[in-house]
Design an enzyme around this catalytic site. Structure first.
Site, PDB file in Angstrom:
ATOM      1  N   ASP A   8       0.873  -1.174   0.000  1.00 38.22           N
ATOM      2  CA  ASP A   8       0.000   0.000   0.000  1.00 38.22           C
ATOM      3  C   ASP A   8       0.912   1.227   0.000  1.00 38.22           C
ATOM      4  OD1 ASP A   8       0.955   0.173   2.605  1.00 38.22           O
ATOM      5  OD2 ASP A   8      -1.012   0.179   3.563  1.00 38.22           O
ATOM      6  N   CYS A  66       3.055  -3.389   4.033  1.00 39.83           N
ATOM      7  CA  CYS A  66       2.203  -2.222   4.339  1.00 39.83           C
ATOM      8  C   CYS A  66       2.871  -1.495   5.499  1.00 39.83           C
ATOM      9  CB  CYS A  66       0.749  -2.617   4.598  1.00 39.83           C
ATOM     10  SG  CYS A  66       0.409  -3.641   6.039  1.00 39.83           S
ATOM     11  N   THR A  68       2.446  -1.738   8.844  1.00 42.86           N
ATOM     12  CA  THR A  68       2.861  -2.692   9.886  1.00 42.86           C
ATOM     13  C   THR A  68       3.100  -4.102   9.340  1.00 42.86           C
ATOM     14  OG1 THR A  68       0.544  -3.257  10.261  1.00 42.86           O
ATOM     15  CG2 THR A  68       1.484  -1.518  11.659  1.00 42.86           C
ATOM     16  N   HIS A  99      10.150 -24.105   8.708  1.00 46.65           N
ATOM     17  CA  HIS A  99       9.118 -24.808   9.473  1.00 46.65           C
ATOM     18  C   HIS A  99       7.714 -24.670   8.891  1.00 46.65           C
ATOM     19  CE1 HIS A  99      11.496 -25.109  13.533  1.00 46.65           C
ATOM     20  NE2 HIS A  99      12.195 -25.515  12.481  1.00 46.65           N
ATOM     21  N   HIS A 134       7.549 -31.094  10.163  1.00 47.62           N
ATOM     22  CA  HIS A 134       6.955 -29.814   9.766  1.00 47.62           C
ATOM     23  C   HIS A 134       5.985 -30.002   8.603  1.00 47.62           C
ATOM     24  CE1 HIS A 134       9.689 -28.031  12.559  1.00 47.62           C
ATOM     25  NE2 HIS A 134      10.717 -28.570  11.935  1.00 47.62           N
TER      26      HIS A 134
HETATM   27  C1  RB5 Z   1      -2.028   2.557   6.518  1.00 49.35           C
HETATM   28  O1  RB5 Z   1      -2.132   3.750   7.212  1.00 49.35           O
HETATM   29  C2  RB5 Z   1      -1.908   1.404   7.499  1.00 49.35           C
HETATM   30  O2  RB5 Z   1      -3.104   1.226   8.186  1.00 49.35           O
HETATM   31  C3  RB5 Z   1      -1.514   0.138   6.775  1.00 49.35           C
HETATM   32  O3  RB5 Z   1      -0.368   0.346   6.031  1.00 49.35           O
HETATM   33  C4  RB5 Z   1      -1.239  -1.075   7.642  1.00 49.35           C
HETATM   34  O4  RB5 Z   1      -0.322  -0.785   8.634  1.00 49.35           O
HETATM   35  C5  RB5 Z   1      -2.413  -1.802   8.133  1.00 49.35           C
HETATM   36  O5  RB5 Z   1      -2.327  -2.909   8.691  1.00 49.35           O
END
Ligand code: RB5
Length: 150
Positions: A8, A66, A68, A99, A134
């Site tokens: 993203d 993304c 996180t 694994h 595994h």
């Molecule tokens: C975008 O702001 C953020 O929500 C997205 O990149 C991600 O971290 C969501 O899980």
């Protein structure tokens, strides 16, 4: 090996660096997701791109980024046959292959720096699935999929 990568907007900058790294190593890269880091782009659409490429066989493995890594990994793991590992260090990326036979690596640009990200990418492509006990567990994941996917 063909690698599909998508992010993203929050993973855009790191994605550009990972693509350069992969291409320098000789991988064929299918790039998708946010066209820049400024316009909002849903991690759902980016996850769909990577998971579609891997499940269709267009790509051998995928990388999903993304902010996180959480949202995009959740999307990828909604696909039957996808084992998307959300990792934050090289050890996790290594184990995801050994694994779990992971076929998509996910991480967050707001979580890891470039060095850690590239270390995880390298581990993800260097490590092989260990099989044995595994394999029994990964088969167990497939059984769960068969019960819950149509
Ligand atoms: C975008 O702001 C953020 O929500 C997205 O990149 C991600 O971290 C969501 O899980």
């Amino acid at each position: 090996m063909v690698v599909s990568i998508a992010s993203d907007h929050a993973g855009y900058e790191l994605r550009q660096k990972v693509i350069k790294h992969l291409e320098a190593k000789g991988f064929t890269v299918l790039d998708g997701g946010a066209p820049n880091g400024t316009d909002s782009y849903s991690y759902v659409d980016a996850g769909i791109k990577v998971a579609d490429d891997v499940t269709s066989g267009k790509a051998d493995r995928g990388i999903a980024i993304c902010g996180t890594g959480i949202g995009i990994s959740l999307v990828c793991n909604k696909y039957k046959g996808i084992r998307c590992a959300l990792c934050a260090n090289e050890f996790m990326a290594k184990m995801s292959r050994q694994h779990n036979d992971a076929n998509i690596l996910a991480f967050g640009e707001r979580v890891v720096g470039l060095g850690v990200a590239l270390g995880m990418v390298d581990a993800f492509f260097e490590e092989e699935f260990a099989g044995g006990r595994h394999a029994v567990r990964v088969d167990g994941i497939r059984e769960v999929e068969n019960r819950h996917f149509q």
